[in-house]
Design a protein around this motif. Structure first.
Motif, PDB file in Angstrom:
ATOM      1  N   LEU A 129       0.843  -1.192   0.000  1.00 54.07           N
ATOM      2  CA  LEU A 129       0.000   0.000   0.000  1.00 54.07           C
ATOM      3  C   LEU A 129       0.881   1.245   0.000  1.00 54.07           C
ATOM      4  N   ARG A 130       0.882   1.928  -1.154  1.00 53.25           N
ATOM      5  CA  ARG A 130       1.719   3.101  -1.352  1.00 53.25           C
ATOM      6  C   ARG A 130       1.004   4.350  -0.826  1.00 53.25           C
ATOM      7  N   SER A 131       1.737   5.198  -0.100  1.00 55.65           N
ATOM      8  CA  SER A 131       1.168   6.456   0.374  1.00 55.65           C
ATOM      9  C   SER A 131       0.768   7.323  -0.818  1.00 55.65           C
ATOM     10  N   TYR A 132      -0.417   7.898  -0.756  1.00 50.34           N
ATOM     11  CA  TYR A 132      -0.929   8.718  -1.861  1.00 50.34           C
ATOM     12  C   TYR A 132      -0.088   9.974  -2.062  1.00 50.34           C
ATOM     13  N   ASN A 133       0.303  10.606  -0.962  1.00 47.70           N
ATOM     14  CA  ASN A 133       1.028  11.877  -1.099  1.00 47.70           C
ATOM     15  C   ASN A 133       2.522  11.755  -0.846  1.00 47.70           C
ATOM     16  N   PHE A 134       3.010  10.551  -0.521  1.00 44.53           N
ATOM     17  CA  PHE A 134       4.441  10.277  -0.429  1.00 44.53           C
ATOM     18  C   PHE A 134       4.703   8.982  -1.196  1.00 44.53           C
ATOM     19  N   PRO A 135       4.691   9.046  -2.535  1.00 47.10           N
ATOM     20  CA  PRO A 135       4.666   7.822  -3.341  1.00 47.10           C
ATOM     21  C   PRO A 135       5.897   6.940  -3.240  1.00 47.10           C
ATOM     22  N   THR A 136       6.965   7.397  -2.601  1.00 45.71           N
ATOM     23  CA  THR A 136       8.128   6.519  -2.394  1.00 45.71           C
ATOM     24  C   THR A 136       8.020   5.753  -1.070  1.00 45.71           C
ATOM     25  N   ARG A 137       6.937   6.006  -0.338  1.00 41.31           N
ATOM     26  CA  ARG A 137       6.757   5.368   0.976  1.00 41.31           C
ATOM     27  C   ARG A 137       5.559   4.427   0.956  1.00 41.31           C
ATOM     28  N   PHE A 138       5.698   3.309   1.688  1.00 42.29           N
ATOM     29  CA  PHE A 138       4.673   2.285   1.746  1.00 42.29           C
ATOM     30  C   PHE A 138       4.297   2.006   3.204  1.00 42.29           C
ATOM     31  N   LEU A 139       3.081   1.516   3.391  1.00 43.68           N
ATOM     32  CA  LEU A 139       2.631   1.115   4.722  1.00 43.68           C
ATOM     33  C   LEU A 139       3.525  -0.024   5.215  1.00 43.68           C
ATOM     34  N   ARG A 140       4.149   0.187   6.375  1.00 45.02           N
ATOM     35  CA  ARG A 140       5.117  -0.793   6.886  1.00 45.02           C
ATOM     36  C   ARG A 140       4.929  -1.015   8.376  1.00 45.02           C
ATOM     37  N   HIS A 141       5.123  -2.267   8.810  1.00 51.53           N
ATOM     38  CA  HIS A 141       5.204  -2.516  10.255  1.00 51.53           C
ATOM     39  C   HIS A 141       6.671  -2.573  10.647  1.00 51.53           C
ATOM     40  N   TYR A 142       6.984  -1.936  11.752  1.00 54.21           N
ATOM     41  CA  TYR A 142       8.359  -1.894  12.239  1.00 54.21           C
ATOM     42  C   TYR A 142       8.310  -1.850  13.757  1.00 54.21           C
ATOM     43  N   ASN A 143       8.918  -2.856  14.404  1.00 54.89           N
ATOM     44  CA  ASN A 143       8.880  -2.965  15.869  1.00 54.89           C
ATOM     45  C   ASN A 143       7.437  -2.882  16.379  1.00 54.89           C
ATOM     46  N   SER A 144       6.522  -3.560  15.676  1.00 50.68           N
ATOM     47  CA  SER A 144       5.102  -3.651  16.032  1.00 50.68           C
ATOM     48  C   SER A 144       4.344  -2.341  15.880  1.00 50.68           C
ATOM     49  N   GLU A 145       4.980  -1.317  15.327  1.00 48.48           N
ATOM     50  CA  GLU A 145       4.305  -0.064  15.022  1.00 48.48           C
ATOM     51  C   GLU A 145       4.136   0.044  13.510  1.00 48.48           C
ATOM     52  N   VAL A 146       3.188   0.878  13.083  1.00 50.16           N
ATOM     53  CA  VAL A 146       2.903   1.011  11.659  1.00 50.16           C
ATOM     54  C   VAL A 146       3.315   2.404  11.189  1.00 50.16           C
ATOM     55  N   TRP A 147       4.071   2.444  10.093  1.00 55.98           N
ATOM     56  CA  TRP A 147       4.603   3.678   9.553  1.00 55.98           C
ATOM     57  C   TRP A 147       4.374   3.687   8.035  1.00 55.98           C
ATOM     58  N   ILE A 148       4.611   4.845   7.401  1.00 58.97           N
ATOM     59  CA  ILE A 148       4.866   4.836   5.971  1.00 58.97           C
ATOM     60  C   ILE A 148       6.368   4.995   5.850  1.00 58.97           C
ATOM     61  N   ALA A 149       6.996   4.072   5.134  1.00 58.50           N
ATOM     62  CA  ALA A 149       8.454   3.989   5.174  1.00 58.50           C
ATOM     63  C   ALA A 149       9.044   3.893   3.778  1.00 58.50           C
ATOM     64  N   ALA A 150      10.193   4.507   3.616  1.00 54.55           N
ATOM     65  CA  ALA A 150      10.969   4.398   2.384  1.00 54.55           C
ATOM     66  C   ALA A 150      11.946   3.236   2.519  1.00 54.55           C
ATOM     67  N   ASN A 151      12.452   2.760   1.388  1.00 54.16           N
ATOM     68  CA  ASN A 151      13.405   1.655   1.387  1.00 54.16           C
ATOM     69  C   ASN A 151      14.816   2.209   1.559  1.00 54.16           C
ATOM     70  N   GLY A 152      15.162   2.452   2.805  1.00 52.54           N
ATOM     71  CA  GLY A 152      16.460   3.031   3.128  1.00 52.54           C
ATOM     72  C   GLY A 152      16.324   4.502   3.448  1.00 52.54           C
ATOM     73  N   GLY A 153      16.870   4.926   4.581  1.00 49.01           N
ATOM     74  CA  GLY A 153      16.790   6.318   4.984  1.00 49.01           C
ATOM     75  C   GLY A 153      17.390   6.489   6.356  1.00 49.01           C
ATOM     76  N   THR A 154      17.360   7.701   6.886  1.00 47.04           N
ATOM     77  CA  THR A 154      17.995   7.970   8.176  1.00 47.04           C
ATOM     78  C   THR A 154      17.155   7.517   9.357  1.00 47.04           C
ATOM     79  N   ALA A 155      15.821   7.446   9.177  1.00 41.82           N
ATOM     80  CA  ALA A 155      14.953   7.020  10.275  1.00 41.82           C
ATOM     81  C   ALA A 155      15.024   5.503  10.440  1.00 41.82           C
ATOM     82  N   ALA A 156      14.875   5.040  11.687  1.00 43.74           N
ATOM     83  CA  ALA A 156      14.968   3.604  11.951  1.00 43.74           C
ATOM     84  C   ALA A 156      13.936   2.816  11.157  1.00 43.74           C
ATOM     85  N   TYR A 157      12.715   3.374  11.025  1.00 43.66           N
ATOM     86  CA  TYR A 157      11.658   2.648  10.333  1.00 43.66           C
ATOM     87  C   TYR A 157      11.857   2.592   8.821  1.00 43.66           C
ATOM     88  N   ASP A 158      12.852   3.351   8.291  1.00 43.54           N
ATOM     89  CA  ASP A 158      13.195   3.288   6.873  1.00 43.54           C
ATOM     90  C   ASP A 158      14.293   2.258   6.595  1.00 43.54           C
TER      91      ASP A 158
END
Length: 444
Positions: free
Chosen positions: A243-272
């Motif tokens: 599920l791709r974010s509508y307004n951040f098209p490089t980010r997808f709905l992701r679970h990380y450490n049991s939390e849900v984020w919109i995340a890019a594939n690689g980045g400075t944030a832990a969830y990326d």
């Protein structure tokens, strides 16, 4: 359910024979509704009084004899195993606080009462009064409490309802299943995409804010619509959907450490983090865990027909068969009790419902060869499924194990029936009306 059942906790190997301490133990019986963990019998008695308001919580319990033992609401929310509990010195017992602020609010709501929030005012039962100069912490505590109760998930305490991932299984509580069920809607920002509306909070959607995914009420803004819209793509990690974010098209709905984020594939944030990104952003959309579309209050009720010309007739059992009969408040007691059932969590699925006879406890409405009958539970999986019905919009009761069939009256008999089929009871004439019911106060 049997008194012959045994519950055993066993330990083998190292440590066997030593003491085992259980920190949190819960044994929850049938509940009044799917949420709240409210004992069905007690909440029904409370609802029957038709209270206008309900104080959350009571005064002495709120104050405590000393400040340390007041009702500290922040210690009563979140996972029950993490709540410290407190000494209720107003009434002389230890409170685990497993029944917390949210449960009190649900108790009021499900009883039809207006919750009246009580906040700590710096006064205790032993007569001590907090000096005005030291009151700021309690004023802030009260403001935070109000925000928790009424604030959106864009607020600090309202955000405690933010989306997480949890293990949900067939044996999970109905409340957990309800929290994990969403209605897939056309995207608020674009109909070619999707928005996920909470099943138990209509009008609230999953949306991202600062990349964290939360549940929030739709404020009608273009920003909210975009944040709450996700576009389906082939699974990044294989079979499934991403599920791709509508307004951040490089980010997808992701679970990380049991939390849900919109995340890019690689980045400075832990969830990326690129580690497991493809798998973490791939989902499978299936049958909702919460099978009912509408909630039906537990306790004793009667079912009235809605078909024109039959609106004075009710479901009853007669000679162990389900039938439709003309019954009123002046009917004989036996007739009224035959038409009264205890609405309990479904024997096969606690997000659906079963109908237990009032005057023959242990006997339930179940279908057998499509005919609805009253029968004693034999505890089998087949019986449990046959005696379970899921509430759908209307209110209509869908057969748990024959989902294209609904509880229907036909020629004054009760069946599970489809809309057009080989059996006479499947006759499409009046099908929707014949399968739609009003859940009323108990006749007997």
């Amino acid at each position: 359910m049997s008194t012959a059942n045994r519950f055993v906790i066993a330990a083998n190997g190292a440590g066997a024979g030593q003491s085992v301490w259980l920190d949190v133990v819960q044994a929850i019986g049938p509940t009044f509704q799917a949420t709240g963990s409210l004992r069905r019998d007690l909440e029904q008695l409370m609802a029957d009084t038709r209270p206008g308001f309900f104080r959350v919580p009571g005064g002495n319990y709120l104050e405590g004899a000393v400040i340390a033992n007041r009702f500290a609401w922040k210690n009563t929310i979140g996972p029950v195993e993490q709540r410290p509990g407190h000494q209720n010195d107003a009434w002389g017992y230890w409170s685990t606080d497993q029944f917390g602020l949210l449960n009190y609010l649900q108790m009021a709501e499900q009883a039809g009462a207006e919750p009246m929030l009580g906040v700590f005012a710096g006064y205790t039962l032993n007569g001590s009064v907090t000096p005005q100069g030291e009151m700021q912490q309690y004023v802030q505590e009260a403001l935070d409490e109000i925000e928790y109760v009424t604030g959106g998930t864009n607020t600090t305490w309202g955000a405690r309802r933010a989306a997480v991932t949890s293990v949900i299984a067939a044996g999970s509580s109905a409340a957990d299943k309800l929290d994990a069920s969403f209605v897939l809607r056309p995207g608020l920002a674009g109909a070619a995409c999707y928005s996920l509306e909470a099943r138990n909070f209509p009008g609230q959607y999953l949306r991202h804010q600062a990349f964290r995914v939360k549940l929030a009420a739709n404020d009608g803004s273009a920003l909210f619509a975009a944040d709450a819209t996700f576009c389906a793509a082939d699974g990044n990690g294989g079979p499934g959907v991403s599920l791709r974010s509508y307004n951040f098209p490089t980010r997808f709905l992701r679970h990380y450490n049991s939390e849900v984020w919109i995340a890019a594939n690689g980045g400075t944030a832990a969830y990326d983090s690129a580690t497991n990104w493809a798998a973490d952003t791939t989902w499978r959309i299936g049958t909702p865990w919460f099978r009912s579309d509408v909630s039906v209050a537990g306790g004793f009720h009667s079912l009235r027909a809605t078909t024109p010309g039959f609106t004075d007739r009710y479901v009853r059992h007669q000679s162990s068969l389900g039938v439709l009969s003309q019954i009123s408040a002046s009917s004989p007691v036996l007739d009224r009790e035959d038409a009264t059932f205890d609405v309990v969590p479904g024997l096969a699925d606690n997000t659906c419902y079963s109908f237990e006879s009032r005057n023959f406890p242990g006997r339930y409405l179940r279908h057998n060869d499509y005919r609805v009958k009253l029968a004693a539970s034999d505890g089998s999986a087949v019986f449990n499924a046959d005696a379970t019905f899921c509430a759908k919009a209307g209110v209509r009761f869908q057969s748990y194990n024959f989902p294209d069939m609904y509880l229907r009256h036909y020629n004054s008999d009760l069946w599970i029936a489809s809309n057009g089929g080989a059996r006479p009871s499947d006759n499409p004439a009046n099908y929707v009306a014949d399968t739609t019911w009003v859940v009323t106060a108990p006749l007997g």
